[in-house]
Design an enzyme around this catalytic site. Sequence first.
Site, PDB file in Angstrom:
ATOM      1  N   LYS A 173      -2.394  -2.019  -3.132  1.00 49.16           N
ATOM      2  CA  LYS A 173      -3.397  -0.990  -2.536  1.00 49.16           C
ATOM      3  C   LYS A 173      -2.989   0.312  -2.905  1.00 49.16           C
ATOM      4  CE  LYS A 173      -6.145  -0.154   1.288  1.00 49.16           C
ATOM      5  NZ  LYS A 173      -6.427  -0.532   2.593  1.00 49.16           N
ATOM      6  N   GLU A 200       0.882  -1.292   0.193  1.00 44.21           N
ATOM      7  CA  GLU A 200      -0.049  -0.060  -0.071  1.00 44.21           C
ATOM      8  C   GLU A 200       1.119   1.223  -0.082  1.00 44.21           C
ATOM      9  OE1 GLU A 200      -3.569   2.327   2.680  1.00 44.21           O
ATOM     10  OE2 GLU A 200      -2.756   0.345   3.234  1.00 44.21           O
TER      11      GLU A 200
END
Length: 746
Positions: free
Chosen positions: A208, A166
Site C-alpha cells: 500500500k 504501507e
Amino acid sequence: MVQSGKGILAADESLPTIARRFAGIGLESSEQTRRDYRALLAETDDLERHVSGVILFEETLDHKVSDGQTIPHALQARGIVPGVKVDKGTIPVSPSSVHKLTQGLDGLAERLSGYREQGARFAKWRNVYRVGASDADYKVTVNMGAEILARYAALCHQQDLVPIVEPEVLMDGAHEIEHCAAVTLEVQHAVFQALYRHNVDLRYIVLKPNMILPGEGVGKASPDRVAEATLQVLMQTVPAAVPSINFLSGGQTDLEATANLQAINQAARSFTAPWLLSFSYGRALQAPVLKAWQGRPENVAVAKAELLHRAAMNGGAVAVDKRVSELEWIVLGGVLMSGIAMVGSVTLVLKPATLDRLLLPLVAFAAGSLIGGAFFHMLPAALEAGSDGLAIGILVVAGFSAFFILEQFLHWRHCHRTQSDRRQPLTYLILIGDGLHNFLGGLAIAGTFLIDVRLGITTWLAAAAHEIPQELGDFGVLIHGGWSKSSALLFNVLSGSTFLLGGLVTYALSTQVDISWLIPFAAGNFIYIGASDLVPEVNKHGEVMDKDMNNDTTVYPLAGFPALHLAVDGDRIDIRPMLPSDGAALQQFFQRISEQDRYYLRDDIADPEVVANWAENLNYNRVIPLLALHDERIVGEGTLHRRHAAARRHVGEVRITIDPQYRDKAIGRGLLHKLVEVAKERDLESVLFEIAADAEEPARQAAAVIGFVPVAQIPDQFRDADGTAHDSLIMCLNVRQEFPPPPSIF
C-alpha cells in the site's frame, strides 16, 4: 482479497483521527456514533461489487450491525474480507526530529492471534516518511522503518494473516514531484530488502504505497504525469511476485484519487504491469459519505449511496478492461445513433403515402419507449442506487426543463411529421437544435452505460426509437428548405454525431465528477420529449385516423416535400404546401382576385368563413394545396383534388389561381408542374384541368406546355358577371408520361 475491479476500504481511523473527522460534521465521537457510522459502511448494499476488503479499527471488530452479527462476520457473509489496523501510531525518532517511526511490535503476535479469532483475515501497518533534508534521522526512518515493516509482515504470516505493507511518503511540504519519486524509490528499496532478509513470501502480501505526487505547497500534477512517475518507481522497486499494489489516497480529493488511479491503470496497460493496481482508500471514499450522513439516521440511505458510488468509480478505474468495454459501448452507441440520421434518406425512395402510414406508428412507439424507459428503468435504477427521492425529483424536473428551454430558445419543436415551415433559416435552427439535443442525449445516455451497461442499452434503444421518426422529419424539412439531398444527408449525420461527442465528454469526466445525476436528468429529458412532443402528436393524428375509418377524412401532411424555387424577373418565387397558419394570408390573397375572375372558381372565396374553414381543416388526403410566395406574400394557389370513388380513384383534378399582378410570369405553370409531380407520387394515372374555354387562355397555354391536351368541351358551363356564357374546356394529362421541367428553376 485481490480481485480485478475491486479495492479495499480503509475504515481504520484511530480514535483521535475519527474524532477530527466527526468534528468536521459537528458530531461528537463516541463509541455509539463510531459504531453507527462503521455499521453504515458495512451494511451498504452491493458494496461487495467494488470492494474486496475492509480495514477496521481494533474496537470495530466487536461492533455489531443491525441483525446482530459482528461487523467482521457481516462482511465475510457478503464476500468482503475483514482486516484490522495493528500498529499503535507514530513516535518521533528523536525529541526534536520531524521524522517518525511507528510503534506496536511489542505483543503483536498475541494481538494478531486474537484479531484472527475475532474474524480478521489480514492486517495493516503504516510507516510514514517525510520528504526533506537527508539528515541522520531521515536515514534512521528509512532503515528502521523498513525493518519494522518486515518484522510485522513476518509475524502476520506466522498467524496466517495477510500483511498490508504501507510505507507512506507524505505530501507535506513544497517539494517537486521528482523529489517525491526519489524518496519513494529509496524507501521501497529498503522495504523490499528488509522483507527479503526476514524471508517474507511476497506472494502473500499487499503493498500500500503512496502515488508519486508533488508536495501540497507546489500545486497539482496531471493524472498522466502522476501515472508516469508512479510507474517508473514501481518498476524499479516492486518485484513481480507481489500480487497487488493498493494505493493510499494520502491528501488527494476523492475525484483526484480516482482520476490518478485510472491514469495509472491505463498507462500500465502499455507494458502489461505484473501486479494488480488498485486502491486502499480511506478519506477518498469516506469524505462524501460523512458529508451526506451528518450523524442523522434519515441520511443513512444517501450516505450509503455516496459510498457505493465512490467505490464504483474507483472499481471502474481499476478494471481497465471494464472501462474499455464501457467506452466501446459508448462509441458504438454514438456511431449507431449518428447512422440513424441517414434513415432520413428513405424519404427519397418511399412513396409519400407509404411514409405517412409508417410515421404515426413510429411516433407512438417512440413515445411509449421514452416514457416507459424513464419510469420503468431509469428512475427505479436511480432509486435503487440509494439516491435521495427529493434530489431525483429535482433532477427529473431539471432534465424536463432543460429540453423545454432548448426548444423555446431555438423556436424549434421535434418535427416527427414531415410538415415544414417555409422559411429556410429555420432549417439551420433545426440542425443547431438537433445537434444540442443529441449532445445532451449523449451526455445522459453515456452516464447510464457507466452506471450499468444493461441500463445503458435499454436507454439507448428508447432514444433510438425516438430518433427514427425525428430524422425522417428533419430530412424532409431540410429538403423542403432548399437543401440539396447530399447536403441535407451530410449535415443531418453531422448533427447526429454530437451524440457521440456528448458520450465521450461524459466518459472523460466520469472519474472526476459524479455522473450518477445523469440518470434522473436523462429521465426528465425522455419524459419531456415523450409527453410534450410525441403523445400530443399521436393524439392529434390518431383522432383524425379514427375519423378516416368512417368517412375518409384523414389529414396527411406532405412527406418529404422538396422545395421548388422559380426565378421570375430576377425575383425568387417559393412553392410549398399550404399550412393551417396560412389562413389569414390566404384571405388577403383572395381579396386581390377580381370579381370577374372569382366567377370561374368553384367556391365563394369572398366569404372569409369559407377560406378560414378550409385553412383550419386541411385534408391532404382529399385536397393537396400548394402556395406560391414572393417575399412570404402569397401570389398563387394551386390544388390537387383526389377522387375517392372506387371507379375514379386513379384520377385527380388540378385548379390554379394567380394574383393578377403576377400573371404571365410562369407561376401558374410552376404550380401545375408541382401538382402533377405530387399526383404521380400518389400513384394517380391522369389529371384533369378545367377552364373557361375562351376566357382563360393563359391557363390553357401553361397547361399545354406541360402536356395537357383538350379532351372535351362542354357548352355554356360558365357565366361571368355580365351573364355571358362560356364553354368549359377539359384538358387531361397522363402523369405516367415524361413531361417538361418547370420553368426557370434555380
